[in-house]
Each structure stands twice: as C-alpha cells, then as structure tokens.
Design a protein around this motif. Structure first.
Motif, PDB file in Angstrom:
ATOM      1  N   ARG A 156       0.835  -1.213   0.000  1.00 29.09           N
ATOM      2  CA  ARG A 156       0.000   0.000   0.000  1.00 29.09           C
ATOM      3  C   ARG A 156       0.870   1.263   0.000  1.00 29.09           C
ATOM      4  O   ARG A 156       0.504   2.270  -0.599  1.00 29.09           O
TER       5      ARG A 156
ATOM      6  N   PRO B 279     -11.959  -2.544  -0.305  1.00 30.98           N
ATOM      7  CA  PRO B 279     -10.745  -1.799   0.076  1.00 30.98           C
ATOM      8  C   PRO B 279     -11.005  -0.693   1.087  1.00 30.98           C
ATOM      9  O   PRO B 279     -10.106  -0.346   1.872  1.00 30.98           O
TER      10      PRO B 279
ATOM     11  N   LYS C   1      -6.030   0.007  -5.470  1.00 30.73           N
ATOM     12  CA  LYS C   1      -6.937  -0.572  -4.487  1.00 30.73           C
ATOM     13  C   LYS C   1      -6.607  -2.049  -4.274  1.00 30.73           C
ATOM     14  O   LYS C   1      -6.575  -2.820  -5.235  1.00 30.73           O
TER      15      LYS C   1
END
Length: 519
Positions: A297, A322, A304
């Motif tokens: 991330r 998400p 996503k």
C-alpha cells in the motif's frame, strides 16, 4: 444469455471485434480473431468424432493455444482439464487416467517427456502438439496445432446448457492424490460475472495473468477479462522483477497473486509507470501478511487492494472492500455477489455472532462435486439448515474455521485439520504466522502442530530468515506471543516447499516433520 463458457467470448467478439483480447508476448489476437480460431479448433474436435462430454487435457504453459483450447472445448461440447505445467510425468499420468482423458494438447518437448507414462494411459488416443520439437515421433497419433486452424468449417457443433459439465480442475492435493473439481458452464460464467462486478472491470482494463491457468484463480483472469472486453496478457515469469516489467510494458490495470508472490513483489521498488497504471491488485490462496500488505500500500498509494477468499469447489466466496481494510485488516470480508456465506455448526445450523464454525458457501458458484469420487463429494457437499429444516440444495462445506462479527464481516481462523491443539487451547496457524511475520528479517513462516505427550500438540515454527538465529526468534516470541502460543521448536530453513499453485506446501511440511516430537 450465456449458456456455454465460450459464449462470453463470442458475444464480446460481436460487440468489440477489433479490440485486442489476448497477448502472450509472442502473438496478439483481437476478439474477432480469437473467436475465429476457437471456432476452427472446435470444428477439429468435432470432426475427430469426440463425443459430447469427452475430457481433453491441456498441458501447456501460459500461451495463446492454451486459452483457445479451453474455449474450443466448450464450443465443441467437451470438458477441458487444465494440467499444471509444473507437474511431472507421474502426476500428469494420474490426472490423465483419473478422468479418462482421450486427447491431450501439449508441446512437442512435453510429449517426449510423457512417453514413459503413455503406456499406462489406455484412454489417451491422440495428441495435439503446438510445435514439432519432439525428440522422436510420439507413440500416439498426433496433429500439429497449425494444421488445426487450416481445416474447413463443416461440422455441426453441439449445444450445451449452463448446468452441463464444462471443466475439471484438479486441486493441489492437501491429502493424498489431487481431486478433480467438476465445474459447470454456469459455475464459470457466474464466477466471472461476480468478480468482474466488484472489481468494476471494463474494456479499458489490462489484466496480467501470472498464475497457472490450471488454478481457478488464474483461470479467472481470463474469464473475467473476456466477459468484460478487457485485454488479457499471459506471462510466464522467472523472477518477480519480470512481472513489474510486464506491468510497465502493457500498462496493466489489474494484477492477481498469492501471498508468497506478493511478499516477493513487495520487496521491489515499483517503477512510477506501474504505480500510475495499476488500478487494483487482488490476493487469494491464503491470508496476506499485514506487513506485506502495508508495504504494498505504501508502494502503490493509488492502487486498491482486494483481499479475497475462495476455494476451488466454489470458485470465489468473499472479498473485503478496500474501504474497510483500515477498519478491519484481519477480515476476509463478505460474500461476493450472488452468493450466501454462512458460518455453521456441525449439524448444519448457523452460528451466532463471534462463534467459530465452518464456512459454508451456497449459491450459483457451488461446483458439481468431485470427479468419480462420490464418498469425498458427500463429505464436502452437504445440505444446511434454515428454520430447523434441511434445504434440498447442497452447499459446499469449506473445511475452514471462521467467525462472523455483529456487522456480518467474516474472519478466517484456520483449516479445521490445521488447527493446533496445545494445552487445551486451539491455535490458529494463520494468526500465529501473521504475528511472527511482523518480526524484521522473517521472510516466510509456517506454523505446525507436532504430537506431544504433555501438550497434546506442541507449536513448531518453520522459518526462512537468513539474517536471524533461533535465539533471536525465541526472544521475539516471548515478548510478543501469549504463553500458550510459544513455540517448542524453531526450525530455520533455506526455503519453504511450494505446491504447484505457489502456496506453501503444508502437506509436505507435515510429513517432513511428523516425527519431530520423537527426537
């Protein structure tokens, strides 16, 4: 309306004929060209005299001919059986015999490797070779792939209904020989519809298929792509860095992988072009460690992440939106569209909130059972209770222990047969592994229960951590794990074994360390 798997291709071809459909970095086909080649090969299958329902094997790497063979089998009323290209001759022979495969599509070199087992496969009468690179003429009758596409279209193709058998996918074999999961046209089409719905796939997407097409998760990249008119890129990779090069080259928007591969990808520096094009990533085949997810991330702030849970017997079962990841990082989410996911007790009744039970999937994705294995089918495919009455419909019982919170979000606890029972406590291997994985320097970890006279089972950690020693890991565990989770054994290894689908091979580990407690 889609009645056969190949209809998702033909309808997209009529809607987007000049749209690029498939690219294996050697050849490219538009939807119109791909559909035409599928028609040619389907005609060949029928002209051979193969009867409706005949099983054909596809033992190929990820290349255009592997995809064409699957959809041509569907169009010809046949059942395709994708065989993982990593399997060895003895394993291939087991599958060939188990479902009486009559025709095998493979490469010349693979046919040469299989010569030693052909005599043990009496049902196999013909080969289709995608090239002529064989050491000697195969002992079976064969046709070359290029000749198939030059044949005239004269045969009348049969029609199937959506409940007919379309494919048999062999599991990696957690116990004994692998089982053939029987999937209908309806199963495959509904799976593509559900997944493409929550991933919001469109013709603008480019999907990179890096997982084996013999794996339901890998095959899904093709079916969801064709359903929505996306471009599907097939890739055989040697190194994780090769994947990033392909993402950059093709401006990939969707990438699917399993946890061990995500861990390797998370260690790389992602090029700016990848960060810009990649709209989403998906994970299945096991829980993604929190540290890996956090790293990904951070590297891919615009991407996503969809965390998914599935089993071959029902294709895909849950996904976590998400938007919920920060709030519920341990959850496997809720049911995918057109599925109901229940948490059930052994008697089929539904558990209360936060009560641990077995994950049970009902709905259109539930497969037809196991090929030629009624006893194994009866264990996994059973009715459930509603309002104290058993439903006539069969649901698939996953064998996985889960719980559901007050808001309906599901949490994976562990495989029922993997749970470690230590000093009266039930320990989830995935929870334990996730905790140990947070230690700096741990590359991979697997937790096992080892037979122990005093404890019932003792905890063993099998760890790949080149820069750590046993004492450092023991100190970390003492500080971060409760007493009942403390490992009795810490085994440092150079690598953990993998099954053909890329997951950690727990069956292998259990056999390898079965007598550890005797030492």
């Amino acid at each position: 309306m889609f009645c056969q798997l190949d209809h998702i291709l033909s309808q997209t071809a009529s809607r987007l004929p000049q749209k690029l459909a498939l690219d294996d970095n050697k050849s490219q086909l538009t939807y119109q060209e791909l559909d035409a080649q599928v028609e040619k090969v389907a005609q060949y299958f029928v002209q051979l005299g193969l009867k409706v329902g005949t099983r054909i094997g596809i033992y190929l790497p990820k290349q255009v001919s592997a995809v064409i063979s699957k959809f041509a089998a569907s169009r010809a009323g046949l059942v395709f059986v994708p065989i993982n290209p990593l399997l060895k001759p003895a394993q291939v022979a087991y599958i060939l015999n188990n479902c009486q495969i009559e025709l095998l599509v493979t490469t010349g070199s693979r046919a040469s490797q299989l010569e030693s087992v052909f005599s043990d496969c009496p049902d196999l009468t013909r080969l289709v070779l995608t090239d002529a690179r064989f050491k000697e003429l195969p002992s079976r009758k064969f046709d070359l792939w290029d000749h198939l596409k030059s044949k005239k279209e004269t045969a009348l193709l049969p029609h199937s209904i959506d409940k007919d058998l379309a494919a048999i996918l062999y599991t990696s074999g957690s116990t004994g020989n692998p089982k053939g999961v029987c999937l209908s046209h309806r199963n495959l089409i509904a799976g593509a519809q559900s997944v493409s719905h929550y991933l919001d796939n469109t013709p603008e997407d480019v999907l990179l298929a890096v997982l084996p097409l013999s794996f339901d998760y890998g095959l899904s990249q093709v079916t969801t792509g064709f359903l929505t008119g996306a471009k599907v890129v097939l890739m055989e990779y040697l190194l994780p860095r090769d994947i990033l090069k392909q993402v950059e080259k093709h401006q990939v928007t969707g990438l699917a992988a399993v946890p061990p591969l995500w861990f390797q990808l998370a260690q790389l520096e992602w090029p700016t072009a990848c960060k810009e094009s990649l709209r989403y990533i998906t994970n299945s085949g096991g829980a993604m460690p929190k540290a890996t997810l956090a790293t990904l991330r951070e590297q891919l702030p615009k991407t996503k992440p969809f965390l998914m849970y599935g089993l071959t017997e029902a294709f895909r079962s849950t996904f976590l939106d998400p938007e919920e990841i920060d709030k519920r990082p341990d959850s496997i989410g809720k049911a995918i569209p057109n599925a109901q996911i229940l948490v059930c007790r052994e008697d089929g009744s539904e558990c209360e909130a936060d009560e641990i039970g077995e994950l049970v999937h009902r709905g259109v994705h539930v497969s037809l059972g196991y090929w030629n294995a009624p006893e194994k089918t009866a264990i996994r495919f059973k009715p459930i209770k509603q309002n104290s009455e058993y439903l006539e419909e069969l649901a698939v019982w996953s064998g996985d222990q889960v719980k559901k919170d007050q808001d309906g979000f599901l949490y994976f606890i562990g495989r029922a047969d993997d749970m470690i029972k230590c000093s009266g406590y039930r320990i989830s291997p995935s929870e334990l592994e996730d905790s140990v994985f947070l230690m700096q320097g741990v590359k991979e970890v697997a937790a096992l229960g080892i037979k122990d006279e005093q404890l019932g089972q003792a905890v063993a950690l099998i760890i790949h951590a080149p820069e750590l020693d046993e004492n450092q890991i023991k100190k970390y565990c003492m500080k971060n794990l409760p007493n009942f989770m403390q490992p009795k054994y810490i085994l440092l290894v150079e690598k953990l074994p993998r099954n053909p689908n890329g997951k950690i091979d727990r069956t292998n580990l259990k056999k390898q360390y079965a007598n550890l407690g005797d030492n």
